[in-house]
Design an enzyme around this catalytic site. Structure first.
Site, mmCIF file in Angstrom:
data_model
loop_
_atom_site.group_PDB
_atom_site.id
_atom_site.type_symbol
_atom_site.label_atom_id
_atom_site.label_comp_id
_atom_site.label_asym_id
_atom_site.label_seq_id
_atom_site.Cartn_x
_atom_site.Cartn_y
_atom_site.Cartn_z
ATOM 1 N N HIS A 87 0.818 10.633 0.221
ATOM 2 C CA HIS A 87 0.909 9.795 1.422
ATOM 3 C C HIS A 87 -0.475 9.610 2.037
ATOM 4 C CE1 HIS A 87 5.067 10.797 0.810
ATOM 5 N NE2 HIS A 87 5.464 10.090 1.847
ATOM 6 N N GLU A 103 8.212 -0.151 -6.142
ATOM 7 C CA GLU A 103 6.971 -0.859 -5.816
ATOM 8 C C GLU A 103 6.580 -1.877 -6.877
ATOM 9 O OE1 GLU A 103 7.440 2.392 -5.481
ATOM 10 O OE2 GLU A 103 7.376 2.554 -3.295
#
Lengths: 341, 370
Positions: free
Chosen positions: B172, B103
């Site tokens: 998540h 990321e």
């Protein structure tokens, strides 16, 4: 290590060799002067590059600034000078005028001075990928040191660049020290270039104190990238002869004897001997080069002395292209409540 | 009902709500167009938020040759939530491309693309995956315009599937709005309906500043009317979703629909609640807060993120600064707890539910100055 083909020795003519020396003298003199400026209170701090002139001037000289783009850290004054960044605007960062410097990074193609270690390495990959998309033939060069090579972003950048075949040159100045920590405590295996094999990236480890070798290696790496072959790594082995910054005290982590033994031959002396040996320069040339460097430093110092603080409103002006209402309110309150009405 | 709800009214409302909450799976419905405060124009289509976002991205890529979509699995797969479904096939690998799984790399690369004149639309696959990119988001995306004195703008729209409610594994389901809203240089927005998602994404991608676009992943598959024409649509500021007289519920993302349910239940007991969809979490529309709470004189702010230093504190401060003289009670916060986001089995205990929101409303309505 994989070879980088196509090293173009021809691009350095006699006058180029003389110019490389002039640039190194200008950089050396400005660098040493900046330490004095700090001691005199003209600037609050400085990160010297003493000993890295060949690595910086040589690599900068290989760039084509009509299409390439430089992603520096905070110790690339020599590169900035070589590619033509206004040095008052560059040195303004060390006067604490503006973090990124006052120069226009878009126009100069020299990204803002980056204090985050390895912060801009990924930016170079993104910019380089854009050149692939646009077909410009431009390449990015990103500078970082042996210390920064420990950062995860360097791994991500090398991996991304190799996967995407981005035209980027990773230029490492391995100067032996990350502030107080020596390379052997920083880089497993002792070389950043050795990692290249794992990424499938060709690499060159070069004598970073030999300005001609650095320029040729960088030119070869750039040619490799431009040709659509993806990234290349150049590791210039050099030595940080001075402190990390004007706040550092190398006496706490290395002796003068070790410093002298490890530093090797001074890159300026080496180039001077080379020019003399080739019959390309005489004493008058060297005197002229030093005089020009002194005159240049004088102009830059005067520019820095004349440089006042930026208007306080600039704190607010550049946060957004489209400032928020809350930020405008804060700017208004600051104006009303400060002496800067 | 008089100005104050009675306790029995509230108890009745809560009883109704508890039974409603127990059947939430079956009763959770998307409000009709009128109830979501949006004009259902003649051209309105019924789309899920996933479809609306996909449509918006397609139109952005069509209209803006400098827009590129990048991230993990956004190409052939179309993203794990299928938001980028079909876009690579339509626009090619140069415009819509998969990156390696990192990321910080995605965001750092986006910075470089923006420096080269592109308008990157990176996706971070799940909210919790934004943490490895925080250095690039805060130190680079948020500051490059400033550092470069406006010469290197960062027109980056960072899409982050956000918040909880889908029984997902650890990290998540996170609510990062306060983290991002605290960062100078960033803007933060969260849509609550398919119509909002379509228009806010197109708007965010057209702006010169970086926008963190927080998509409420639990609403991806809920359908609603989307009027792509919507000539009178205003993408800036908050929006009143439901008008009311007694109390303002402030929410964003998935909590907007829940607050509308609460308002409907409370209405059965004569409590008339206004629901304000904040939309922009930076900048927060302070005037809309003042206008609404100036009228209702009571406010409850609802969010999924933990309480302490959550955005509810900022909302409460903004309301208090503007409405102190007219407020009937302190601004109440109904939020997640100061705990790591729990596992799916405990998710419903963590996310503010109808009961907890009603309790918050009750505390405000019952408040008496001591």
């Amino acid at each position: 290590m994989a070879e980088i083909p196509g090293s173009d020795h021809a691009f350095l003519a006699d006058e180029d060799l003389r110019e490389l020396y002039r640039l190194m003298v200008a950089v050396r003199h400005l660098d040493e002067s900046a330490i004095r400026w700090q001691r005199q209170g003209l600037i609050p701090g400085y990160a010297p590059e003493l000993g890295q002139e060949a690595a910086q001037v040589g690599s900068g000289y290989a760039l084509d600034m009509t299409r390439d783009f430089v992603f520096p850290t905070y110790r690339e004054m020599g590169v900035a000078r070589t590619v033509g960044v206004d040095m008052v605007e560059y040195m303004s960062t060390h006067k604490a005028t503006w973090h990124g410097g006052l120069y226009d990074p878009a126009a100069t193609r020299f990204a803002p001075i980056q204090a985050v270690v390895a912060g801009s390495v990924l930016h170079a990959v993104g910019w380089a990928h854009a050149q692939t998309l646009d077909g410009t033939g431009g390449a990015a060069i990103t500078y970082f040191g042996d210390g920064a090579s420990s950062q995860g972003d360097v791994h991500e950048a090398m991996n991304f660049a190799a996967v995407m075949k981005a035209p980027v040159v990773f230029f490492i100045q391995n100067n032996g020290w990350a502030i107080s920590v020596p390379t052997e405590r920083q880089v497993a295996g002792g070389s950043v270039a050795a990692r290249a094999a794992g990424y499938g990236i060709p690499s060159l480890q070069v004598d970073g104190n030999d300005v001609v070798a650095v320029a040729e290696a960088t030119a070869a790496a750039l040619a490799h990238a431009r040709a659509g072959n993806g990234p290349a790594i150049v590791e210039a082995m050099t030595y940080r002869r001075g402190p990390h910054s004007t706040s550092d005290d190398p006496g706490r982590y290395r002796t003068l004897e070790a410093e002298r033994a490890d530093a090797g031959e001074d890159p300026l002396q080496r180039m001077r001997s080379h020019l003399v040996a080739k019959g390309l320069a005489d004493e008058a040339f060297f005197e002229e080069a030093l005089a020009a460097a002194k005159a240049e430093e004088e102009r830059i110092r005067e520019g820095i002395m004349a440089l006042g603080p930026r208007p306080g409103r600039e704190m607010f002006d550049f946060v957004y292209q489209e400032p928020t209402a809350a930020l405008k309110d804060q700017a208004r309150a600051w104006r009303e409540e400060s002496e800067h009405v | 009902m008089s100005e104050h709800a009675t306790l029995s009214d509230l108890d009745a409302a809560r009883d109704n709500t508890q039974s409603a909450a127990a059947q939430r799976e079956s009763v959770e419905v998307i409000p009709a167009a009128n109830e979501s405060g949006q004009p259902a124009g003649p051209d309105a289509e019924t789309l899920s938020m996933q479809q609306a976002l996909n449509r918006a991205l397609s139109e952005i890529l069509e209209a803006d040759r400098k827009a590129v979509v990048l991230g993990e699995d956004v190409g052939q797969l179309g993203g794990v939530f299928r938001i980028t479904d079909g876009l690579q096939r339509k626009f090619g690998e140069a415009r819509v491309f998969d990156t390696p799984l990192a990321e910080s790399g995605i965001l750092g690369m986006s910075v470089g693309l923006a420096m080269a004149g592109y308008h990157p639309i990176p996706e971070v696959q799940f909210d919790g995956f934004a943490y490895p990119a925080v250095n690039q988001i805060i130190c680079q995306v948020g500051r490059m315009n400033y550092r470069s004195r406006g010469k290197l703008p960062m027109p980056i729209t960072l899409r982050v599937p956000s918040f909880g409610g889908i029984r997902a594994p650890e990290h998540h389901g996170e609510s990062l709005e306060a983290l991002f809203a605290h960062v100078p240089g960033l803007k933060v927005v969260s849509p609550s309906t398919p119509h909002e998602a379509y228009h806010l994404l197109k708007f965010a991608a057209s702006r010169p500043d970086p926008v963190v676009f927080m998509e409420p992943k639990s609403r991806y598959w809920q359908k609603g009317p989307v009027d792509t024409a919507a000539s009178g649509y205003s993408p800036e500021g908050a929006r009143v979703v439901r008008e009311g007289r007694h109390l303002t519920l402030v929410a964003w993302g998935a909590m907007v629909a829940r607050c509308l349910q609460v308002a409907e239940l409370a209405a059965e007991d004569g409590i008339d609640i206004e629901v304000l969809d904040l939309r922009w979490l930076k900048p927060i529309d302070a005037e809309a807060l003042a206008t609404s709470v100036g009228k209702t004189r009571r406010a409850v702010v609802v969010h999924e993120a933990p309480l302490t230093s959550g955005l509810g504190a900022e909302v409460a401060a903004l309301i208090t600064e503007r409405c102190f003289g007219t407020l009937k009670a302190p601004v109440e916060r109904v939020t997640g707890f100061d705990v790591p986001y729990p596992s799916g089995d405990l998710e419903d205990e963590y996310i503010p539910d109808i009961d907890r929101i009603l309790f918050g409303i009750q505390r405000v309505l019952e408040y008496r100055r001591g």
